[in-house]
Scaffold this active site. Structure first.
Site, PDB file in Angstrom:
ATOM      1  N   ARG A 203       0.942  -1.249  -0.096  1.00 34.50           N
ATOM      2  CA  ARG A 203       0.126   0.054  -0.069  1.00 34.50           C
ATOM      3  C   ARG A 203       0.887   1.303  -0.142  1.00 34.50           C
ATOM      4  O   ARG A 203       0.513   2.368  -0.786  1.00 34.50           O
ATOM      5  CB  ARG A 203      -0.801   0.059   1.243  1.00 34.50           C
ATOM      6  CG  ARG A 203      -1.524   1.100   1.440  1.00 34.50           C
ATOM      7  CD  ARG A 203      -2.684   1.126   2.670  1.00 34.50           C
ATOM      8  NE  ARG A 203      -2.153   0.272   3.718  1.00 34.50           N
ATOM      9  CZ  ARG A 203      -2.701  -0.206   4.553  1.00 34.50           C
ATOM     10  NH1 ARG A 203      -4.047  -0.142   4.678  1.00 34.50           N
ATOM     11  NH2 ARG A 203      -2.237  -0.824   5.686  1.00 34.50           N
ATOM     12  N   PHE A 204       1.959   1.207   0.518  1.00 37.84           N
ATOM     13  CA  PHE A 204       2.890   2.358   0.906  1.00 37.84           C
ATOM     14  C   PHE A 204       3.900   2.405  -0.260  1.00 37.84           C
ATOM     15  O   PHE A 204       4.517   3.388  -0.224  1.00 37.84           O
ATOM     16  CB  PHE A 204       3.454   2.354   2.153  1.00 37.84           C
ATOM     17  CG  PHE A 204       2.296   2.513   3.365  1.00 37.84           C
ATOM     18  CD1 PHE A 204       1.226   3.375   3.316  1.00 37.84           C
ATOM     19  CD2 PHE A 204       2.397   1.682   4.454  1.00 37.84           C
ATOM     20  CE1 PHE A 204       0.346   3.410   4.193  1.00 37.84           C
ATOM     21  CE2 PHE A 204       1.594   1.873   5.462  1.00 37.84           C
ATOM     22  CZ  PHE A 204       0.555   2.691   5.435  1.00 37.84           C
ATOM     23  N   GLY A 205       4.068   1.584  -0.845  1.00 37.49           N
ATOM     24  CA  GLY A 205       5.250   1.668  -2.174  1.00 37.49           C
ATOM     25  C   GLY A 205       5.737   0.151  -2.121  1.00 37.49           C
ATOM     26  O   GLY A 205       5.098  -0.713  -2.207  1.00 37.49           O
ATOM     27  N   LYS A 220      12.989   0.274   1.047  1.00 39.36           N
ATOM     28  CA  LYS A 220      11.281   0.543   0.837  1.00 39.36           C
ATOM     29  C   LYS A 220      11.459   1.885   0.331  1.00 39.36           C
ATOM     30  O   LYS A 220      11.697   2.898   0.567  1.00 39.36           O
ATOM     31  CB  LYS A 220      10.684   0.300   2.340  1.00 39.36           C
ATOM     32  CG  LYS A 220       9.213   0.324   2.003  1.00 39.36           C
ATOM     33  CD  LYS A 220       8.574   0.172   3.265  1.00 39.36           C
ATOM     34  CE  LYS A 220       7.098   0.181   3.384  1.00 39.36           C
ATOM     35  NZ  LYS A 220       6.441  -0.113   4.753  1.00 39.36           N
ATOM     36  N   ASP A 324      -1.204  -2.272  12.247  1.00 34.33           N
ATOM     37  CA  ASP A 324      -1.348  -2.891  11.052  1.00 34.33           C
ATOM     38  C   ASP A 324      -0.467  -4.259  11.083  1.00 34.33           C
ATOM     39  O   ASP A 324       0.232  -4.521  10.208  1.00 34.33           O
ATOM     40  CB  ASP A 324      -0.903  -2.171   9.872  1.00 34.33           C
ATOM     41  CG  ASP A 324      -1.089  -2.668   8.469  1.00 34.33           C
ATOM     42  OD1 ASP A 324      -2.297  -3.590   8.389  1.00 34.33           O
ATOM     43  OD2 ASP A 324      -0.683  -2.339   7.424  1.00 34.33           O
TER      44      ASP A 324
END
Length: 512
Positions: A203-205, A220, A324
Site C-alpha cells: 500500500r505504501f510503496g 522500501k 497494521d
C-alpha cells in the site's frame, strides 16, 4: 567554476553564431560534425554540415562533457559545429586546460566528425594557435556586447534551474549524484545503493533487495503521496531502544529526486526469507520452527508495546501500537527468527503527550478487531495494544495451519477468513461475520491431537476474544508461547504408541 566554464562554452558558441548572422553571406564549408541534443529528457545523436559566412573564419566541431567524481561516469552535454577558429586548429578534440576539478570539459577540432571522440589531457603540449586578424564594424561590436550581457543573465538563470532539478538517482541503477540525507547516517551518501531485485509491492510503496557496498540491504521506496508514512517510520525507528533483534534493523533514510518525481527511501536490514505470509505459502513448518517463529514474533510485539523508563544512557522508550499487525509485516531472517516491520501507521504513546492521529479504522481489513469494524474503539493506549493482540492471534492461526506437528494432512495456505470470505472481503462482510456472527478462523480438530498445537490454539482464542478487555497482553502471549516449546516431539510419539492398541489418535491424545 563548473558553471562558469559551462556558460563560457555556450557564450562562445552563441557569439560565433551571432557573428555569422551579421555576415552578408553564408557558404558551406564542407565540414561535418557530430551533434548531440537533449530536449524534454529525449537525447539524440546525429551529424550536421557546418555553415560559415566568412572564409577567414573556418568552422570547427566542439564537445562539452562532464565526469562524475563518484562513479567516473562521463556524460555529454552538447556537440555540434562551432565558428571559433582560435580553438579549432587540431585534428583531435582534446581539452588541455587544468581548470576541470568541477568536472566540466570543453574541446574543439576542425576535421570531419572529429568530435566523435574526445578526451581530457591537460599535459598534452599543443602548438600555439595562429593569430588571425578579425575585422568587425563598431556597430557589430556594440550588438555583440548587448547580446553577451543578456545571454549571461539568461544562462545564469537556466543553469541554476537545471542544477536544482538535475536527476539524482536512477530507479534501478547506481545513483550518479550524492543523495540528500535526512538521517543521522551521513556516510550513506558516499556509498551508492544499487537496486537489485524487486521483492514486494504494498500500500505504501515497493520493496527492493539492494546492495550497499558489500552489504545486502532492503530499500522500501515511498512515493511522494506517502511521505507521511516514510516520516512516521523514521520517527519510530529513531526512538530510544528500538535496536532489538525482533524489530527490523534500521540503517538510514534518503530523499531521492528525479526530474519528474521525488521518492523517499527507507533502508533496512535484508531478511532473506521475506515475509511470514510469503514463506507459509511455499513452506510448511515443523513444531520447533513454529515455536521459534511464534516466540520471536511475540517477543518483538511485546517490546514494541512495552514502555521502558529512561536511564543515564538511554531516553524513555514509549509504548507503541503497530495498528497494521499481520503476517505480511512479520519478516523472517535466515534462521527463521522473526522481526516486526512496517510502522507507517504506528502510534507512539509518550506519557503526558498526545498520541497524534488517532483515526480508529485503519489497518488491513481482514485483521481488524471487532471494535474497529463496528467503530466502537476506545481511544486509549491499552485499547490500541489489544487490537494488535487480536491480529497476533490470527497470525498464530496462520502458523498452526501450516504446521506438520499433528502428523496429519497440512492444508494449503490460506489467509484468515479466506475460506469463508475469499481473497478480498468487503468491510460489510467483515462486519457481519466478525462483529455480528462473532466468527473466527476455523480450528481443525486434528490440530488438537498435538499437545503443543492444542496449547497454541488456546492462546490464539484468548488473543482474538470478542471482549477486548479479556484478551491476553503481548507479554503474556510471549510467555505462553515460550512455554509451549516443552511439548516438542512428545505427543506424536505417544500417538504412535497408543495407536498400536487400537485407540484412535484423538482418544490416545486425550488419554495422555
Amino acid at each position: 567554476m563548473r558553471t562558469i566554464l559551462f556558460i563560457a562554452a555556450i557564450l562562445a558558441i552563441s557569439t560565433a553564431t551571432l557573428e555569422a548572422s551579421l555576415s552578408p553571406s553564408h557558404t558551406k564549408t564542407g565540414l561535418v560534425c557530430e551533434t548531440y541534443e537533449c530536449k524534454d529528457g529525449d537525447c539524440t545523436t546525429g551529424r550536421e554540415a557546418c555553415e560559415d559566412g566568412d572564409s577567414d573564419k573556418p568552422m570547427g566541431c566542439f564537445v562539452v562533457w562532464s565526469t562524475n567524481n563518484v562513479t567516473s561516469e562521463v556524460k555529454v552535454t552538447m556537440k555540434g559545429c562551432f565558428s571559433n577558429p582560435n580553438d579549432c586548429n587540431r585534428t583531435e578534440c582534446i581539452d588541455t586546460t587544468m581548470g576541470t576539478k568541477n568536472n566540466l570539459n570543453y574541446c574543439c577540432c576542425k576535421v570531419n566528425m572529429c568530435n566523435q571522440e574526445y578526451r581530457w589531457a591537460p599535459n598534452v603540449t599543443v602548438p600555439p594557435d595562429p593569430v588571425v586578424p578579425v575585422q568587425q564594424e563598431s556597430t557589430n561590436i556594440w550588438l555583440v556586447c548587448a547580446f553577451v550581457t543578456v545571454f549571461l543573465v539568461a544562462a545564469g538563470v537556466l543553469v541554476i534551474f537545471f542544477v536544482k532539478r538535475r536527476k539524482q538517482s536512477m530507479f534501478n541503477e547506481i545513483p550518479t549524484i550524492e543523495p540528500e540525507i535526512t538521517s543521522s547516517s551521513p556516510n550513506i551518501a558516499l556509498r551508492p545503493i544499487q537496486l537489485v531485485d524487486l521483492k514486494a509491492r504494498g500500500r505504501f510503496g515497493v520493496v527492493w533487495k539492494a546492495q550497499l557496498t558489500s552489504q545486502e540491504v532492503a530499500v522500501k521506496i515511498f512515493p511522494l503521496q506517502e511521505k507521511q508514512s516514510w516520516l512516521t517510520e523514521q520517527e519510530i525507528f529513531k526512538l530510544p531502544r528500538m535496536n532489538h533483534p525482533n524489530i527490523l534493523q534500521f540503517i538510514g533514510c534518503e530523499k531521492r529526486a528525479e526530474e519528474t518525481n521525488t521518492d523517499f527511501w527507507l533502508i533496512t536490514a535484508y531478511c532473506s526469507h521475506g515475509s511470514l505470509c510469503d514463506y507459509l505459502k511455499s513452506h510448511t513448518v515443523t513444531w520447533p520452527e513454529l515455536c521459534r517463529i511464534a516466540e520471536t514474533m511475540s517477543r518483538g510485539l511485546m517490546h514494541l508495546h512495552e514502555e521502558i523508563q529512561g536511564s543515564k544512557t538511554d531516553g524513555l522508550k514509549p509504548s507503541i501500537a503497530h495498528r497494521d499487525f499481520k503476517s505480511k509485516n512479520v519478516l523472517l531472517k535466515n534462521d527463521l527468527t522473526a522481526c516486526i516491520a512496517d510502522f507507517g501507521l504506528a502510534l507512539i504513546f509518550t506519557p503526558g503527550k498526545p498520541c497524534g492521529d488517532t483515526h480508529g479504522q485503519v489497518g488491513t481489513r481482514r485483521y481488524m478487531a471487532p471494535e474497529i469494524l463496528e467503530g466502537a474503539i476506545n481511544f486509549t493506549r491499552d485499547a490500541f495494544l489489544r487490537i494488535d493482540v487480536y491480529a497476533c492471534g490470527l497470525v498464530l492461526w496462520e502458523l498452526v495451519s501450516r504446521c506438520t506437528a499433528h502428523g496429519g494432512i497440512v492444508d494449503e495456505y490460506r489467509l484468515p477468513f479466506e475460506a469463508d470470505l475469499g481473497s478480498h472481503p468487503t468491510l460489510e462482510e467483515m462486519q457481519e461475520n466478525v462483529v455480528t456472527k462473532k466468527l473466527r478462523p476455523r480450528i481443525n480438530e486434528h490440530w488438537r491431537n498435538h499437545n503443543g498445537l492444542n496449547a497454541i490454539c488456546d492462546t490464539m482464542e484468548e488473543c482474538w476474544d470478542h471482549d477486548a478487555e479479556a484478551r491476553l497482553s503481548s507479554s503474556c502471549v510471549m510467555e505462553r508461547v515460550s512455554q509451549h516449546s516443552r511439548y516438542q516431539a512428545s505427543t506424536p510419539l505417544l500417538i504412535e504408541t497408543n495407536t498400536t492398541n487400537d485407540l484412535p489418535p484423538k482418544v490416545a491424545s486425550e488419554s495422555v
